[in-house]
Enzyme design. Structure first.
Site, PDB file in Angstrom:
ATOM      1  N   TYR A  59       0.844  -1.190   0.000  1.00 18.82           N
ATOM      2  CA  TYR A  59       0.000   0.000   0.000  1.00 18.82           C
ATOM      3  C   TYR A  59       0.886   1.248   0.000  1.00 18.82           C
ATOM      4  CZ  TYR A  59      -3.887  -3.084   1.434  1.00 18.82           C
ATOM      5  OH  TYR A  59      -4.840  -4.076   1.514  1.00 18.82           O
ATOM      6  N   HIS A 141      -0.757 -12.299   1.269  1.00 14.70           N
ATOM      7  CA  HIS A 141      -1.407 -11.383   0.334  1.00 14.70           C
ATOM      8  C   HIS A 141      -1.441 -11.997  -1.070  1.00 14.70           C
ATOM      9  CE1 HIS A 141      -1.867  -6.789  -0.621  1.00 14.70           C
ATOM     10  NE2 HIS A 141      -2.964  -7.480  -0.833  1.00 14.70           N
TER      11      HIS A 141
END
Length: 331
Positions: A59, A141
């Site tokens: 992110y 992830h």
């Protein structure tokens, strides 16, 4: 339901707020966010009782984790649950770049790596960026990007960290319900404790209902539902400009309009129905919603608390907009 309602997180021994703050936006998802707005956004969430925070190395290529740590370090560490992810290392000249980050730090980028060594390094790097001594939940992830290594190495590395008490919970962060269901079936016991499911158990997409959510309920795996606003499409149905939907299929636009019409009949904001729908399923512990300003956090808390009559869910099912078997929140 209130943002500060608390619930046990499955079998982990952790307790989380029903509303969690997704921190991708604070990494500059689509639009830059200032340091001041990032800090104020976390501050507002805290003031409203949010005690679940979810970030990731990718992110903003570390920016979200850095800002998250700055905002949370003054808080009592045992008062909140912090999640981050493994599977991508942030490195100089990393090549697995994504065009969704508005202003990532120059000279660095993500590199996919699900090996045991990379998982341990990823956690160390995350703790450095966060400036904290631990995280509570680690998600693998996007394990579908290298499923064999994610299952054989990343999972085992996280299971070892869990057994050693370094982390409290092993989780998956996925966009595909079938990938998570396969992982839960194939991972060595006791398996993952949680699943972060993005965009696959929402008013517009109930893909997770067929196999994954019943499997989670049977195994005691807690689900974080994310992407419940479908990248803004429910709020602003357009021909092609909603984030994440460069070319919105006509059938999807028609479905959005139909859902919005039913909500209007019951005087319920569509986003209130969207944020509350997932809580009907017993496997769902919390809903993660992103925000880039304090006002957006406040709006999300108000949507969660907005009364939604049972008749709305009945009307959506009668119109064929929700499966008849979908569990819904009590009215």
């Amino acid at each position: 339901m209130r943002a500060d309602d608390m619930i046990p997180l499955g079998r982990t021994g952790l307790t989380v707020s029903r509303l969690g703050l997704g921190l991708a936006s604070l990494g500059g998802l689509f639009t830059p966010v200032s340091d001041e707005d990032a800090a104020a956004t976390v501050e507002r969430a805290w003031d409203l009782g949010v005690r679940l925070f979810d970030t990731a190395p990718v992110y903003g290529y570390g920016r979200s984790e850095f800002r998250t740590g700055l905002a949370l370090r003054p808080r009592p560490r045992d008062a909140y649950v912090l999640c981050t992810k493994v599977g991508r290392l942030i490195e100089p000249d990393g090549t697995d770049t994504q065009d969704i980050w508005a202003d990532p730090p120059p000279g660095v980028g993500p590199r996919l790596d699900y090996t045991r060594q990379a998982v341990r390094r990823s956690l160390e790097d995350s703790l450095t960026r966060l400036g904290l001594d631990r995280v509570d939940v680690l998600h693998i992830h996007d394990p579908d990007l290298n499923y064999p290594v994610a299952l054989a190495e990343a999972y085992q590395a996280l299971a070892d960290l869990r057994a050693a008490g370094v982390i409290r919970a092993v989780s998956l962060g996925v966009n595909h319900a079938d990938v998570a269901a396969r992982f839960l079936r194939e991972a060595p016991a006791p398996g993952p404790d949680c699943v972060l499911l993005a965009g696959r158990y929402t008013l517009l997409d109930q893909t997770g209902l067929a196999e994954l959510l019943p499997l989670c309920a049977r195994q005691g795996v807690a689900v974080f539902a994310a992407g419940v606003f479908q990248a803004g499409l429910l709020a602003e149905p357009r021909s092609g400009a909603a984030y994440g939907y460069p070319n919105v299929p006509a059938a999807l636009l028609e479905r959005v309009r139909a859902v919005r019409a039913v909500c209007a009949e019951h005087h319920v904001p569509p986003l209130a129905a969207a944020i509350q729908f997932a809580f009907g399923h017993p496997a769902v512990a919390a809903v993660l919603v992103g925000a880039r300003t304090p006002d957006e956090v406040t709006a999300n808390a108000e949507l969660l608390a907005h009364p939604v009559p049972a008749g709305l869910w009945r009307s959506l099912k009668a119109a064929g907009l929700l499966p008849a078997e979908a569990p819904v929140p009590a009215g």
